[in-house]
Design an enzyme around this catalytic site. Structure first.
Site, mmCIF file in Angstrom:
data_model
loop_
_atom_site.group_PDB
_atom_site.id
_atom_site.type_symbol
_atom_site.label_atom_id
_atom_site.label_comp_id
_atom_site.label_asym_id
_atom_site.label_seq_id
_atom_site.Cartn_x
_atom_site.Cartn_y
_atom_site.Cartn_z
ATOM 1 C CB ALA A 1 -0.970 -0.176 1.177
ATOM 2 C CD1 TRP B 1 5.101 5.520 4.044
ATOM 3 C CD2 TRP B 1 7.261 6.667 4.597
ATOM 4 N NE1 TRP B 1 6.669 5.078 3.129
ATOM 5 C CE2 TRP B 1 7.454 5.578 4.084
ATOM 6 C CE3 TRP B 1 7.808 7.493 5.876
ATOM 7 C CZ2 TRP B 1 8.588 5.624 3.536
ATOM 8 C CZ3 TRP B 1 9.108 8.105 5.393
ATOM 9 C CH2 TRP B 1 9.541 6.666 4.168
ATOM 10 C CB CYS B 2 1.577 9.683 9.115
ATOM 11 S SG CYS B 2 -0.359 10.257 9.327
ATOM 12 C CD GLU C 1 -1.780 14.893 -1.160
ATOM 13 O OE1 GLU C 1 -3.233 13.991 -1.734
ATOM 14 O OE2 GLU C 1 -1.478 14.154 -0.631
ATOM 15 N NE ARG C 2 -2.821 14.064 -7.845
ATOM 16 C CZ ARG C 2 -3.276 13.114 -8.307
ATOM 17 N NH1 ARG C 2 -4.019 13.501 -9.260
ATOM 18 N NH2 ARG C 2 -3.264 12.003 -7.941
ATOM 19 C CD GLN D 1 28.256 21.963 -8.256
ATOM 20 O OE1 GLN D 1 27.749 20.995 -7.837
ATOM 21 N NE2 GLN D 1 29.950 22.105 -8.609
ATOM 22 C CD GLU E 1 8.970 7.718 -10.445
ATOM 23 O OE1 GLU E 1 8.384 8.410 -9.490
ATOM 24 O OE2 GLU E 1 10.670 8.051 -10.823
HETATM 25 C C1 FAD Z 1 8.479 12.474 3.696
HETATM 26 C C2 FAD Z 1 7.273 11.129 3.364
HETATM 27 C C3 FAD Z 1 5.958 11.996 4.029
HETATM 28 C C4 FAD Z 1 4.897 11.721 3.825
HETATM 29 N N1 FAD Z 1 3.915 12.170 4.278
HETATM 30 C C5 FAD Z 1 3.161 10.974 4.137
HETATM 31 C C6 FAD Z 1 1.200 11.144 4.615
HETATM 32 O O1 FAD Z 1 1.256 12.672 4.848
HETATM 33 N N2 FAD Z 1 0.318 10.559 3.992
HETATM 34 C C7 FAD Z 1 -0.092 9.797 3.495
HETATM 35 O O2 FAD Z 1 -0.823 8.770 3.243
HETATM 36 N N3 FAD Z 1 1.423 9.652 2.656
HETATM 37 C C8 FAD Z 1 2.496 10.015 3.221
HETATM 38 N N4 FAD Z 1 4.077 9.730 2.540
HETATM 39 C C9 FAD Z 1 3.594 8.728 1.714
HETATM 40 C C10 FAD Z 1 4.071 8.703 0.793
HETATM 41 O O3 FAD Z 1 3.231 9.359 -0.619
HETATM 42 C C11 FAD Z 1 4.065 7.294 -0.576
HETATM 43 O O4 FAD Z 1 5.688 7.130 -0.284
HETATM 44 C C12 FAD Z 1 4.463 7.126 -2.077
HETATM 45 O O5 FAD Z 1 3.362 7.637 -2.465
HETATM 46 C C13 FAD Z 1 5.315 6.330 -2.413
HETATM 47 O O6 FAD Z 1 5.148 4.937 -2.252
HETATM 48 P P1 FAD Z 1 6.450 4.818 -1.736
HETATM 49 O O7 FAD Z 1 7.584 4.973 -0.764
HETATM 50 O O8 FAD Z 1 5.838 3.245 -0.645
HETATM 51 O O9 FAD Z 1 7.260 3.905 -3.148
HETATM 52 P P2 FAD Z 1 6.540 2.475 -3.595
HETATM 53 O O10 FAD Z 1 5.070 2.548 -4.470
HETATM 54 O O11 FAD Z 1 6.729 0.685 -3.335
HETATM 55 O O12 FAD Z 1 7.241 3.224 -5.100
HETATM 56 C C14 FAD Z 1 8.933 2.782 -5.350
HETATM 57 C C15 FAD Z 1 9.006 3.268 -6.938
HETATM 58 O O13 FAD Z 1 8.381 2.181 -7.963
HETATM 59 C C16 FAD Z 1 7.283 3.406 -8.456
HETATM 60 N N5 FAD Z 1 6.912 2.828 -8.585
HETATM 61 C C17 FAD Z 1 5.824 2.042 -7.885
HETATM 62 N N6 FAD Z 1 4.509 2.291 -8.969
HETATM 63 C C18 FAD Z 1 5.196 2.357 -10.073
HETATM 64 C C19 FAD Z 1 3.982 1.998 -11.403
HETATM 65 N N7 FAD Z 1 2.525 1.815 -11.448
HETATM 66 N N8 FAD Z 1 4.803 3.027 -12.255
HETATM 67 C C20 FAD Z 1 5.503 3.116 -12.053
HETATM 68 N N9 FAD Z 1 6.786 3.172 -11.087
HETATM 69 C C21 FAD Z 1 5.583 2.507 -9.508
HETATM 70 C C22 FAD Z 1 7.315 4.562 -7.880
HETATM 71 O O14 FAD Z 1 7.264 6.113 -9.007
HETATM 72 C C23 FAD Z 1 8.852 4.929 -6.819
HETATM 73 O O15 FAD Z 1 9.680 5.574 -7.699
HETATM 74 C C24 FAD Z 1 4.986 10.219 3.233
HETATM 75 C C25 FAD Z 1 6.430 9.946 2.481
HETATM 76 C C26 FAD Z 1 7.062 10.403 2.840
HETATM 77 C C27 FAD Z 1 8.729 9.508 2.126
#
Ligand code: FAD
Length: 261
Positions: A12, A38-39, A122-123, A218, A249
């Site tokens: 997720a 992640w929150c 949000e965006r 830099q 992505e």
């Molecule tokens: C500092 C920080 C704050 C955050 N705050 C919040 C928050 O307040 N609330 C909340 O809900 N979430 C939050 N998040 C979560 C954030 O939205 C997720 O980290 C993000 O959506 C990516 O999920 P993941 O880290 O599990 O990476 P993954 O989904 O595992 O992705 C890893 C890589 O694979 C790529 N990838 C995955 N699927 C595909 C696809 N179909 N096509 C191409 N590339 C793909 C991704 O682009 C990425 O480069 C936060 C994250 C961070 C790091």
């Protein structure tokens, strides 16, 4: 594969609808069990908006409900995640966490549609924030390269830096025009989903702030790396903005889909 046991729910992430945190209906309320990875800033929050699975129809976008959870609810543990940005984000663990029926936000089972309805905002907020980061970084860099002298002249007068600043100023202006125009579209019609435009604004603004803040370091030489200036802090914030709020992505996928791809 994972070196950390906290990554128990890896599916997720980008695949948001695949969430497994569950809320079960009981008399007068709901019992929540699971994890929200992640929150941002949950350690400062008085309440948390959670999306949880409330039924299983076999379709992942259905059976999702939004809840308002007071941060001091028994059974909720908020645990910090160490990151490059310091203490900014948390894991949430729900263990038999009981909330009343009034904790439901909107309609039971309609959480996905409610989430989608909030995505423009949000965006756009993320895009506006990163536009601000890029502008701040540009201003700081301009001040620094105007003042700092090497070879008897301000380093900003060297063509290598002057042209780089010209390119960055142009990028920032393009970003500003895009973000403001999408914000205007959203203001004109607040209920209209803008999947192409809002994703474009998030994509462009976060890539611009990342480029600007890395280039700033830099151009500032060793001083960009030192914590006495804000350059390194701005860069640490900008480089993760291409990940949260839906990775870039995923934003590109969203934009591509609006062209039928
Ligand atoms: C500092 C920080 C704050 C955050 N705050 C919040 C928050 O307040 N609330 C909340 O809900 N979430 C939050 N998040 C979560 C954030 O939205 C997720 O980290 C993000 O959506 C990516 O999920 P993941 O880290 O599990 O990476 P993954 O989904 O595992 O992705 C890893 C890589 O694979 C790529 N990838 C995955 N699927 C595909 C696809 N179909 N096509 C191409 N590339 C793909 C991704 O682009 C990425 O480069 C936060 C994250 C961070 C790091």
């Amino acid at each position: 594969m994972h070196s950390r046991s906290r990554c128990r729910n890896p599916e997720a992430g980008s695949d948001v609808a695949n969430l497994t945190c569950r809320a079960e209906k009981v008399d007068g309320g709901w019992i929540i069990n699971g994890q929200k990875t992640w929150c941002s800033n949950a350690h400062f929050a008085r309440s948390i908006l959670l999306i949880a699975r409330t039924s299983n129809t076999g379709k992942k976008h259905e059976g999702i409900t939004q809840f308002h959870i007071p941060a001091d609810t028994p059974g909720l543990v908020i645990k910090g995640i160490d990151t490059l940005g310091g203490r900014e984000v948390n894991d949430l663990y729900f263990t038999d966490c009981r909330v009343p029926d009034s904790a439901v936000v909107g309609e039971v089972g309609n959480g996905w549609n409610q989430l989608m309805a909030g995505l423009n905002t949000e965006r756009l907020i993320l895009a506006a924030m990163q536009l601000g980061v890029a502008e701040r970084s540009f201003g700081d860099t301009l001040a620094f390269i105007t003042e700092r002298k090497q070879f008897g002249r301000p380093i900003g007068s060297f063509q290598a830096l002057r042209h780089r600043m010209a390119d960055l100023a142009t990028e920032i202006e393009c970003t500003r025009q895009l973000v403001y125009s999408v914000a205007q579209l959203a203001d004109d019609n607040p209920t209209k989903l803008l999947p192409r435009e809002a994703s474009m604004a998030k994509l462009k603004a976060t890539e611009t702030s990342k480029r600007m803040t890395i280039d700033a370091m830099q151009m500032m030489g060793g001083y960009g790396y030192a914590t006495e200036f804000d350059a390194e802090r701005l860069m640490r914030g900008a480089i993760i903005s291409t990940v949260y709020g839906g990775t870039n992505e995923i934003q590109r996928d969203n934009i591509g889909k609006t062209f039928g791809l």
